[in-house]
Design an enzyme around this catalytic site. Sequence first.
Site, PDB file in Angstrom:
ATOM      1  CG  ASN A  22     -39.660  -9.882  23.483  1.00  0.00           C
ATOM      2  OD1 ASN A  22     -40.055 -10.407  24.522  1.00  0.00           O
ATOM      3  ND2 ASN A  22     -40.471  -9.257  22.646  1.00  0.00           N
ATOM      4  CG  MET A  94     -40.001  -7.943  11.253  1.00  0.00           C
ATOM      5  SD  MET A  94     -41.613  -8.374  11.935  1.00  0.00           S
ATOM      6  CE  MET A  94     -42.659  -7.525  10.770  1.00  0.00           C
ATOM      7  CG  LEU A  97     -36.129 -18.476   9.836  1.00  0.00           C
ATOM      8  CD1 LEU A  97     -35.921 -18.966  11.260  1.00  0.00           C
ATOM      9  CD2 LEU A  97     -34.808 -18.028   9.221  1.00  0.00           C
ATOM     10  CG  ASN A 111     -42.000 -16.193  16.688  1.00  0.00           C
ATOM     11  OD1 ASN A 111     -41.238 -15.217  16.824  1.00  0.00           O
ATOM     12  ND2 ASN A 111     -43.191 -16.067  16.125  1.00  0.00           N
ATOM     13  CG  HIS A 113     -47.792 -14.112  17.121  1.00  0.00           C
ATOM     14  ND1 HIS A 113     -47.383 -13.503  15.952  1.00  0.00           N
ATOM     15  CD2 HIS A 113     -49.138 -14.015  17.151  1.00  0.00           C
ATOM     16  CE1 HIS A 113     -48.454 -13.064  15.308  1.00  0.00           C
ATOM     17  NE2 HIS A 113     -49.534 -13.360  16.010  1.00  0.00           N
ATOM     18  CD  GLU A 178     -44.513  -9.735  22.987  1.00  0.00           C
ATOM     19  OE1 GLU A 178     -43.318  -9.692  22.677  1.00  0.00           O
ATOM     20  OE2 GLU A 178     -45.415  -9.332  22.224  1.00  0.00           O
TER      21      GLU A 178
END
Length: 191
Positions: A22, A94, A97, A111, A113, A178
Amino acid sequence: MEKLTGPKKIKTAIFISGRGSNLNNLIKFAKTKKSPIIIDLVIANKQAKGLKYADQYKILKKIINFKKSKIAEQKILSILEKKKINFICLAGFMKILSNNFIKKFKGKIINIHPSYLPKYKGLNTSVRALNNNEKFSGCTVHYVNARLDSGKIIMQKKVKIEKNESEASLDKKIIKEEHKLYPASILKIFN
Ligand code: GRF
């Protein structure tokens, strides 16, 4: 004479932990004229494979050890400030935060997913979808909030699960989507 350029692009950091497909895809997107973002920084919590793309495209990279996560986040915040970053894309990062960190970048962290959220938050999404005989899985781009994979959804895409689908084949179909969904979501946010 000063070069004529378009409107200022949004200074963006990508956070990774792994392979970085990505990241590679977003770097390529960011180089296109239509991209609202420019990637100025890559953060990793370890020697991630994907850091090779930061090297390849001469983007500043920082590896931050998360053994003491509070200190790690402080270090990251100071780098972000120094580099005047105002948008963050998590791409296979991974580490979770903290609320404190997220608050400082409210509405500016997104993000990707590998599931059709709200289904299958967390890890091993494809195996779980297959074990439950789901008819589809997918991918989702969402804002990051204090709860795991639960922030407001920006865009998502379904992927059909065929009979005899394997984890590997499903993952392959999802990652392909994605790579379309992440740039599309960024365009959606800023246009
Ligand atoms: C992707 O499937 C993404 O959805 C998830 O982690 C994976 C990262 O892949 N959060 P890559 O490192 O970008 O290739």
